[in-house]
Design a protein around this motif. Structure first.
Motif, PDB file in Angstrom:
ATOM      1  N   GLU A  79     -15.107   0.196  14.778  1.00 42.42           N
ATOM      2  CA  GLU A  79     -13.866   0.239  15.551  1.00 42.42           C
ATOM      3  C   GLU A  79     -12.685   0.542  14.634  1.00 42.42           C
ATOM      4  O   GLU A  79     -12.609   0.052  13.515  1.00 42.42           O
ATOM      5  CB  GLU A  79     -13.642  -1.107  16.254  1.00 42.42           C
ATOM      6  CG  GLU A  79     -14.792  -1.508  17.174  1.00 42.42           C
ATOM      7  CD  GLU A  79     -14.717  -2.980  17.541  1.00 42.42           C
ATOM      8  OE1 GLU A  79     -13.981  -3.729  16.859  1.00 42.42           O
ATOM      9  OE2 GLU A  79     -15.398  -3.371  18.512  1.00 42.42           O
ATOM     10  N   LYS A  80     -11.754   1.367  15.147  1.00 45.08           N
ATOM     11  CA  LYS A  80     -10.576   1.723  14.361  1.00 45.08           C
ATOM     12  C   LYS A  80      -9.636   0.524  14.261  1.00 45.08           C
ATOM     13  O   LYS A  80      -9.270  -0.084  15.268  1.00 45.08           O
ATOM     14  CB  LYS A  80      -9.849   2.901  15.005  1.00 45.08           C
ATOM     15  CG  LYS A  80      -8.604   3.339  14.242  1.00 45.08           C
ATOM     16  CD  LYS A  80      -7.917   4.512  14.912  1.00 45.08           C
ATOM     17  CE  LYS A  80      -6.617   4.864  14.178  1.00 45.08           C
ATOM     18  NZ  LYS A  80      -5.920   6.015  14.813  1.00 45.08           N
ATOM     19  N   VAL A  81      -9.247   0.189  13.028  1.00 44.11           N
ATOM     20  CA  VAL A  81      -8.344  -0.945  12.818  1.00 44.11           C
ATOM     21  C   VAL A  81      -7.087  -0.525  12.059  1.00 44.11           C
ATOM     22  O   VAL A  81      -6.229  -1.366  11.775  1.00 44.11           O
ATOM     23  CB  VAL A  81      -9.059  -2.086  12.049  1.00 44.11           C
ATOM     24  CG1 VAL A  81     -10.179  -2.667  12.884  1.00 44.11           C
ATOM     25  CG2 VAL A  81      -9.575  -1.594  10.701  1.00 44.11           C
ATOM     26  N   GLY A  82      -6.987   0.757  11.733  1.00 41.43           N
ATOM     27  CA  GLY A  82      -5.811   1.211  11.011  1.00 41.43           C
ATOM     28  C   GLY A  82      -5.969   2.641  10.539  1.00 41.43           C
ATOM     29  O   GLY A  82      -6.862   3.374  10.969  1.00 41.43           O
ATOM     30  N   GLU A  83      -5.084   3.024   9.639  1.00 44.76           N
ATOM     31  CA  GLU A  83      -5.076   4.375   9.100  1.00 44.76           C
ATOM     32  C   GLU A  83      -4.606   4.324   7.654  1.00 44.76           C
ATOM     33  O   GLU A  83      -3.799   3.468   7.295  1.00 44.76           O
ATOM     34  CB  GLU A  83      -4.150   5.261   9.939  1.00 44.76           C
ATOM     35  CG  GLU A  83      -4.404   6.747   9.792  1.00 44.76           C
ATOM     36  CD  GLU A  83      -3.611   7.567  10.794  1.00 44.76           C
ATOM     37  OE1 GLU A  83      -2.403   7.770  10.530  1.00 44.76           O
ATOM     38  OE2 GLU A  83      -4.165   7.975  11.823  1.00 44.76           O
ATOM     39  N   VAL A  84      -5.133   5.217   6.839  1.00 40.07           N
ATOM     40  CA  VAL A  84      -4.747   5.236   5.435  1.00 40.07           C
ATOM     41  C   VAL A  84      -4.512   6.680   5.012  1.00 40.07           C
ATOM     42  O   VAL A  84      -5.147   7.609   5.515  1.00 40.07           O
ATOM     43  CB  VAL A  84      -5.850   4.582   4.558  1.00 40.07           C
ATOM     44  CG1 VAL A  84      -7.129   5.407   4.577  1.00 40.07           C
ATOM     45  CG2 VAL A  84      -5.365   4.395   3.133  1.00 40.07           C
ATOM     46  N   VAL A  87      -9.212   3.931   9.381  1.00 40.86           N
ATOM     47  CA  VAL A  87      -9.859   2.788   8.737  1.00 40.86           C
ATOM     48  C   VAL A  87     -10.648   2.054   9.822  1.00 40.86           C
ATOM     49  O   VAL A  87     -10.088   1.670  10.863  1.00 40.86           O
ATOM     50  CB  VAL A  87      -8.836   1.835   8.090  1.00 40.86           C
ATOM     51  CG1 VAL A  87      -9.546   0.628   7.488  1.00 40.86           C
ATOM     52  CG2 VAL A  87      -8.036   2.576   7.018  1.00 40.86           C
ATOM     53  N   LEU A  88     -11.940   1.891   9.587  1.00 40.27           N
ATOM     54  CA  LEU A  88     -12.818   1.257  10.572  1.00 40.27           C
ATOM     55  C   LEU A  88     -13.249  -0.117  10.083  1.00 40.27           C
ATOM     56  O   LEU A  88     -13.191  -0.414   8.892  1.00 40.27           O
ATOM     57  CB  LEU A  88     -14.054   2.133  10.813  1.00 40.27           C
ATOM     58  CG  LEU A  88     -13.816   3.618  11.117  1.00 40.27           C
ATOM     59  CD1 LEU A  88     -15.153   4.339  11.263  1.00 40.27           C
ATOM     60  CD2 LEU A  88     -12.966   3.798  12.362  1.00 40.27           C
ATOM     61  N   ASN A  89     -13.686  -0.938  11.022  1.00 38.38           N
ATOM     62  CA  ASN A  89     -14.332  -2.182  10.627  1.00 38.38           C
ATOM     63  C   ASN A  89     -15.836  -1.980  10.619  1.00 38.38           C
ATOM     64  O   ASN A  89     -16.327  -0.874  10.880  1.00 38.38           O
ATOM     65  CB  ASN A  89     -13.918  -3.348  11.542  1.00 38.38           C
ATOM     66  CG  ASN A  89     -14.266  -3.087  13.006  1.00 38.38           C
ATOM     67  OD1 ASN A  89     -15.120  -2.240  13.311  1.00 38.38           O
ATOM     68  ND2 ASN A  89     -13.622  -3.794  13.908  1.00 38.38           N
ATOM     69  N   LYS A 114     -11.419  -0.279   1.585  1.00 41.82           N
ATOM     70  CA  LYS A 114     -10.019  -0.007   1.261  1.00 41.82           C
ATOM     71  C   LYS A 114      -9.721  -0.395  -0.182  1.00 41.82           C
ATOM     72  O   LYS A 114      -8.963   0.295  -0.876  1.00 41.82           O
ATOM     73  CB  LYS A 114      -9.101  -0.776   2.218  1.00 41.82           C
ATOM     74  CG  LYS A 114      -8.976  -0.167   3.602  1.00 41.82           C
ATOM     75  CD  LYS A 114      -7.931  -0.893   4.431  1.00 41.82           C
ATOM     76  CE  LYS A 114      -6.533  -0.691   3.857  1.00 41.82           C
ATOM     77  NZ  LYS A 114      -5.487  -1.317   4.702  1.00 41.82           N
ATOM     78  N   ASP A 115     -10.324  -1.472  -0.630  1.00 39.63           N
ATOM     79  CA  ASP A 115     -10.125  -1.927  -2.005  1.00 39.63           C
ATOM     80  C   ASP A 115     -10.666  -0.898  -2.996  1.00 39.63           C
ATOM     81  O   ASP A 115     -10.025  -0.578  -4.004  1.00 39.63           O
ATOM     82  CB  ASP A 115     -10.809  -3.282  -2.197  1.00 39.63           C
ATOM     83  CG  ASP A 115     -10.475  -3.907  -3.542  1.00 39.63           C
ATOM     84  OD1 ASP A 115      -9.409  -3.579  -4.086  1.00 39.63           O
ATOM     85  OD2 ASP A 115     -11.281  -4.709  -4.042  1.00 39.63           O
ATOM     86  N   VAL A 134     -13.722   1.803   5.257  1.00 40.71           N
ATOM     87  CA  VAL A 134     -13.930   0.534   5.967  1.00 40.71           C
ATOM     88  C   VAL A 134     -12.944  -0.480   5.407  1.00 40.71           C
ATOM     89  O   VAL A 134     -12.674  -0.498   4.198  1.00 40.71           O
ATOM     90  CB  VAL A 134     -15.381   0.042   5.772  1.00 40.71           C
ATOM     91  CG1 VAL A 134     -15.607  -1.300   6.460  1.00 40.71           C
ATOM     92  CG2 VAL A 134     -16.360   1.076   6.313  1.00 40.71           C
ATOM     93  N   ASP A 135     -12.392  -1.319   6.301  1.00 35.16           N
ATOM     94  CA  ASP A 135     -11.391  -2.280   5.843  1.00 35.16           C
ATOM     95  C   ASP A 135     -11.962  -3.237   4.799  1.00 35.16           C
ATOM     96  O   ASP A 135     -11.355  -3.469   3.760  1.00 35.16           O
ATOM     97  CB  ASP A 135     -10.773  -3.041   7.021  1.00 35.16           C
ATOM     98  CG  ASP A 135     -11.827  -3.768   7.856  1.00 35.16           C
ATOM     99  OD1 ASP A 135     -13.032  -3.502   7.662  1.00 35.16           O
ATOM    100  OD2 ASP A 135     -11.440  -4.605   8.700  1.00 35.16           O
TER     101      ASP A 135
END
Length: 207
Positions: free
Chosen positions: A12-17, A6-8, A196-197, A126-127
């Motif tokens: 930049e990587k801000v997480g994983e899904v 999950v990128l912003n 993400k939503d 993307v977040d």
């Protein structure tokens, strides 16, 4: 189950899904995708083209010359198809090109298109999309940061007028909502960018 970063908006990587296998990990069905794309393009046709037949062209009520004895071929009207300014034989008339498909085929095609994006590594999550003004440059910078500066389909979870308006000025960029995405737009664009939503809503509906 496939995991994607999950990128912003800055790339930049801000997480994983974790993606749902029922939607993003099926064997793509080319026949279903082809059928749905054909239907989509056919349904876009207006079908308003029209030509005049010999009965609809003005004039030509009088026989141009007598039947026999002139040396010419016999003619009944100067509005016959072989005449200049004559009617058109077997020309197009207004018609409806649309046709329907089974819901299961449509669902299979959509899952196939989404799964193919994962296989090709062309799915970006993307977040969230943060746009508070109409600024085309912000969309351009985001796409460059995400490595999607070519044709891209951006899907947001809810309607964002600033995102839609800003992206509309970027050539090759299409925006959509989870309930309006279609197979043609997915395969016609190189990158599929989901918030993400939007991802959660797609999985909720199609899983």
């Amino acid at each position: 189950m496939a995991n994607v970063n999950v990128l912003n908006m800055q790339g930049e990587k801000v997480g994983e899904v974790t993606l749902s296998d029922a939607i993003f990990a099926i064997e793509p069905n080319a026949a279903a995708v082809h059928a749905v794309v054909r239907q989509y393009l056919a349904n876009q046709r207006q079908g308003t083209q029209s030509t005049l037949t010999r009965a609809e062209v003005r004039g030509g009520g009088r026989k141009p010359w007598r039947q026999k004895g002139t040396g010419h071929a016999r003619q009944g009207s100067i509005r016959a198809p072989q005449w200049y300014h004559g009617g058109v034989a077997l020309g197009p008339k207004p018609r409806d090109y649309s046709f329907s498909l089974n819901k299961k085929v449509k669902r299979l095609a959509l899952k196939s298109a989404l799964s193919s994006k994962v296989l090709e590594e062309n799915l970006i999550v993307v977040d969230e999309f943060k746009f508070d003004s109409y600024k085309t440059k912000n969309v351009v910078n985001m796409l460059k940061a995400l490595g999607a500066d070519r044709k891209a389909l951006i899907v947001n979870g809810e309607k964002n007028e600033f995102l839609i308006g800003s992206a509309s000025n970027v050539p090759g960029v299409v925006t959509a909502l989870p309930n309006t995405i279609n197979v043609y737009d997915i395969i016609n664009n190189q990158k599929l960018i989901l918030s993400k939503d939007a991802l959660s809503k797609i999985e909720e509906v199609y899983a």
